[in-house]
Design a protein around this motif. Sequence first.
Motif, PDB file in Angstrom:
ATOM      1  N   ASP A 279     -30.684 -23.905 -24.426  1.00  0.00           N
ATOM      2  CA  ASP A 279     -29.790 -24.816 -23.958  1.00  0.00           C
ATOM      3  C   ASP A 279     -28.482 -24.367 -24.949  1.00  0.00           C
ATOM      4  N   GLY A 280     -27.315 -24.440 -24.429  1.00  0.00           N
ATOM      5  CA  GLY A 280     -26.199 -24.417 -25.399  1.00  0.00           C
ATOM      6  C   GLY A 280     -24.816 -24.407 -24.339  1.00  0.00           C
ATOM      7  N   ILE A 281     -23.848 -24.132 -24.823  1.00  0.00           N
ATOM      8  CA  ILE A 281     -22.342 -24.418 -24.362  1.00  0.00           C
ATOM      9  C   ILE A 281     -21.870 -22.944 -23.948  1.00  0.00           C
ATOM     10  N   ILE A 282     -21.373 -22.813 -22.856  1.00  0.00           N
ATOM     11  CA  ILE A 282     -20.695 -21.465 -22.655  1.00  0.00           C
ATOM     12  C   ILE A 282     -19.674 -21.644 -21.477  1.00  0.00           C
ATOM     13  N   HIS A 283     -18.551 -21.078 -21.598  1.00  0.00           N
ATOM     14  CA  HIS A 283     -17.492 -21.067 -20.565  1.00  0.00           C
ATOM     15  C   HIS A 283     -17.388 -22.669 -20.166  1.00  0.00           C
ATOM     16  N   GLY A 284     -17.402 -23.490 -20.802  1.00  0.00           N
ATOM     17  CA  GLY A 284     -17.274 -24.945 -20.414  1.00  0.00           C
ATOM     18  C   GLY A 284     -18.295 -25.683 -19.792  1.00  0.00           C
ATOM     19  N   SER A 285     -19.513 -24.830 -19.560  1.00  0.00           N
ATOM     20  CA  SER A 285     -20.431 -26.031 -19.236  1.00  0.00           C
ATOM     21  C   SER A 285     -21.648 -25.848 -20.087  1.00  0.00           C
ATOM     22  N   LYS A 286     -22.862 -26.778 -20.008  1.00  0.00           N
ATOM     23  CA  LYS A 286     -24.014 -26.716 -20.708  1.00  0.00           C
ATOM     24  C   LYS A 286     -24.952 -26.321 -19.879  1.00  0.00           C
ATOM     25  N   THR A 287     -25.451 -25.196 -20.271  1.00  0.00           N
ATOM     26  CA  THR A 287     -26.568 -24.341 -19.589  1.00  0.00           C
ATOM     27  C   THR A 287     -27.618 -23.544 -20.469  1.00  0.00           C
ATOM     28  N   LEU A 288     -28.295 -22.588 -19.929  1.00  0.00           N
ATOM     29  CA  LEU A 288     -29.066 -21.588 -20.531  1.00  0.00           C
ATOM     30  C   LEU A 288     -28.256 -20.646 -21.049  1.00  0.00           C
ATOM     31  N   LEU A 289     -28.336 -19.933 -22.266  1.00  0.00           N
ATOM     32  CA  LEU A 289     -27.488 -18.929 -22.494  1.00  0.00           C
ATOM     33  C   LEU A 289     -28.318 -18.192 -23.671  1.00  0.00           C
ATOM     34  N   MET A 290     -28.288 -16.944 -23.717  1.00  0.00           N
ATOM     35  CA  MET A 290     -28.672 -16.120 -24.939  1.00  0.00           C
ATOM     36  C   MET A 290     -27.878 -16.244 -26.304  1.00  0.00           C
ATOM     37  N   GLN A 291     -28.665 -16.857 -27.273  1.00  0.00           N
ATOM     38  CA  GLN A 291     -27.751 -17.001 -28.502  1.00  0.00           C
ATOM     39  C   GLN A 291     -28.536 -16.853 -29.663  1.00  0.00           C
ATOM     40  N   THR A 292     -28.046 -16.454 -30.902  1.00  0.00           N
ATOM     41  CA  THR A 292     -28.791 -16.671 -32.299  1.00  0.00           C
ATOM     42  C   THR A 292     -29.267 -17.988 -32.326  1.00  0.00           C
ATOM     43  N   SER A 293     -30.045 -18.007 -33.454  1.00  0.00           N
ATOM     44  CA  SER A 293     -30.227 -19.355 -34.121  1.00  0.00           C
ATOM     45  C   SER A 293     -29.334 -20.329 -34.669  1.00  0.00           C
ATOM     46  N   ASP A 294     -28.152 -19.634 -34.942  1.00  0.00           N
ATOM     47  CA  ASP A 294     -26.865 -20.258 -35.288  1.00  0.00           C
ATOM     48  C   ASP A 294     -25.985 -20.546 -34.212  1.00  0.00           C
ATOM     49  N   GLY A 295     -26.404 -20.020 -32.961  1.00  0.00           N
ATOM     50  CA  GLY A 295     -25.259 -20.461 -31.907  1.00  0.00           C
ATOM     51  C   GLY A 295     -24.427 -19.519 -31.574  1.00  0.00           C
ATOM     52  N   GLN A 296     -24.357 -18.115 -32.111  1.00  0.00           N
ATOM     53  CA  GLN A 296     -23.561 -17.146 -31.851  1.00  0.00           C
ATOM     54  C   GLN A 296     -24.081 -16.640 -30.209  1.00  0.00           C
ATOM     55  N   ILE A 297     -23.245 -16.440 -29.442  1.00  0.00           N
ATOM     56  CA  ILE A 297     -23.524 -15.831 -28.257  1.00  0.00           C
ATOM     57  C   ILE A 297     -24.237 -14.304 -28.470  1.00  0.00           C
ATOM     58  N   THR A 298     -25.512 -13.789 -27.744  1.00  0.00           N
ATOM     59  CA  THR A 298     -25.801 -12.599 -28.035  1.00  0.00           C
ATOM     60  C   THR A 298     -24.997 -11.627 -26.961  1.00  0.00           C
ATOM     61  N   GLU A 299     -24.759 -10.523 -27.357  1.00  0.00           N
ATOM     62  CA  GLU A 299     -24.227  -9.466 -26.395  1.00  0.00           C
ATOM     63  C   GLU A 299     -25.322  -9.101 -25.525  1.00  0.00           C
ATOM     64  N   PRO A 300     -25.156  -9.287 -24.020  1.00  0.00           N
ATOM     65  CA  PRO A 300     -25.896  -9.011 -23.285  1.00  0.00           C
ATOM     66  C   PRO A 300     -25.874  -7.618 -22.878  1.00  0.00           C
TER      67      PRO A 300
END
Length: 410
Positions: A279-300
Amino acid sequence: MSYTIDENGYYGSYGGAYIPEMLYRNISQLQDNYLKIINSDAFQKEYKQLLADYAGRPSPLYHARRLSDKYGGKIYLKREDLNHTGSHKINNTIGQILVAKHMNKKRIIAETGAGQHGVATATVSALMGLECVVYMGALDVKRQAPNVARMKMLGAKVITAHSGSQTLKDATNEAIRDWINNPEDTYYLIGSVVGPHPYPDMVARFQSIISEEMQQQLMEKEGAPDPDRILACIGGGSNAAGAFYHYLDNKKVQLLAAEGAGKGITSGESAATSILGSDGIIHGSKTLLMQTSDGQITEPYSLSAGLDYPGIGPLHAHLIKEKRLHVYPITDIEALEAAMELTTLEGIIPALESAHALAILPKLEIRKDEILVINLSGRGEKDMDAYQKYFTYLKKHPKDELEKSFLFVP
Ligand SMILES: *Cc1c(COP(=O)(O)O)cnc(C)c1O
């Protein structure tokens, strides 16, 4: 359990509008007006007319006999590949360009990764005679040159984003910055069921024409509107949302989706958000996203540009949590094989994204009397380069070696 959005723009615990204060006015203007606009008779008349005469709808529901013989059951393909501009994206861009017109906006902005949404946006902007600016990461501009050329021919200005990884999320940041600076005359046209409320709901409504037609077409062909299962691929999730929309509350219909597993879910090079996301926030909405433990978005990563996205729309995050939707991670190689198979069995070259949905078939046990619908989201012309490299590789290397080694790098 409800699968529609609540008054605050949430599907269960996902969604909402997490935006900078400077966008409050724009977003609340859209939140307050989108349903009134799209439910008006004038809007519906123009929207339906353009879908029919400009996009070429209804898209056929095709019984794929040779594919059915191979896997069992009766498999139908919903032919979104036959739409103008080659995919389902036009359903949404036609809808939103009309919303922009009803709100008296004169300038359209969008971001694009592979360029498919950019092309669909440039297309409808040309149709309506509106100024169009498309933001695209520098790396994507290089990788997707033919789509950049199409956008330019259609009259759009393509602005290259040089920040960060120079891909979709950087283009998104630039588009949002533009909107903050031009709040009065500019409409931000988002390409999937992502972004702050009301975009996920609005885009799902525009794509819901897919399942509306499916119900009528199945009624005509099978005497009942419900298939047993619906299969679709998910990048952000708009084609899947459209294919599922009118069946969401009908539990007899199973919903299955494919996401881009790239080189494998444990390879560090994938876009398998349903498995690797949190769970996290991407592109203005709360949803599932791939991220590191400190909340940086992982490059897909996915070979398929349309599935190469680190998040998933909030509707799908909710459907997954509620176990209404089952997601299959599909690797690049599985998708390439499925694309070859559809081409040889049915004479249809699918988009690589859509091939991910087809690649679910070998993983299912299918009963003889079962009816399946696969949403064929787009056509494969844009992927010919990857397909051609794949055949060249297959000629040189035995197939089992390919599967084991993952040496194939297009
Ligand atoms: C963009 C695209 C997708 C992925 O987008 P969704 O919003 O998940 O539908 C899938 N298929 C095709 C052909 C596309 O162009």
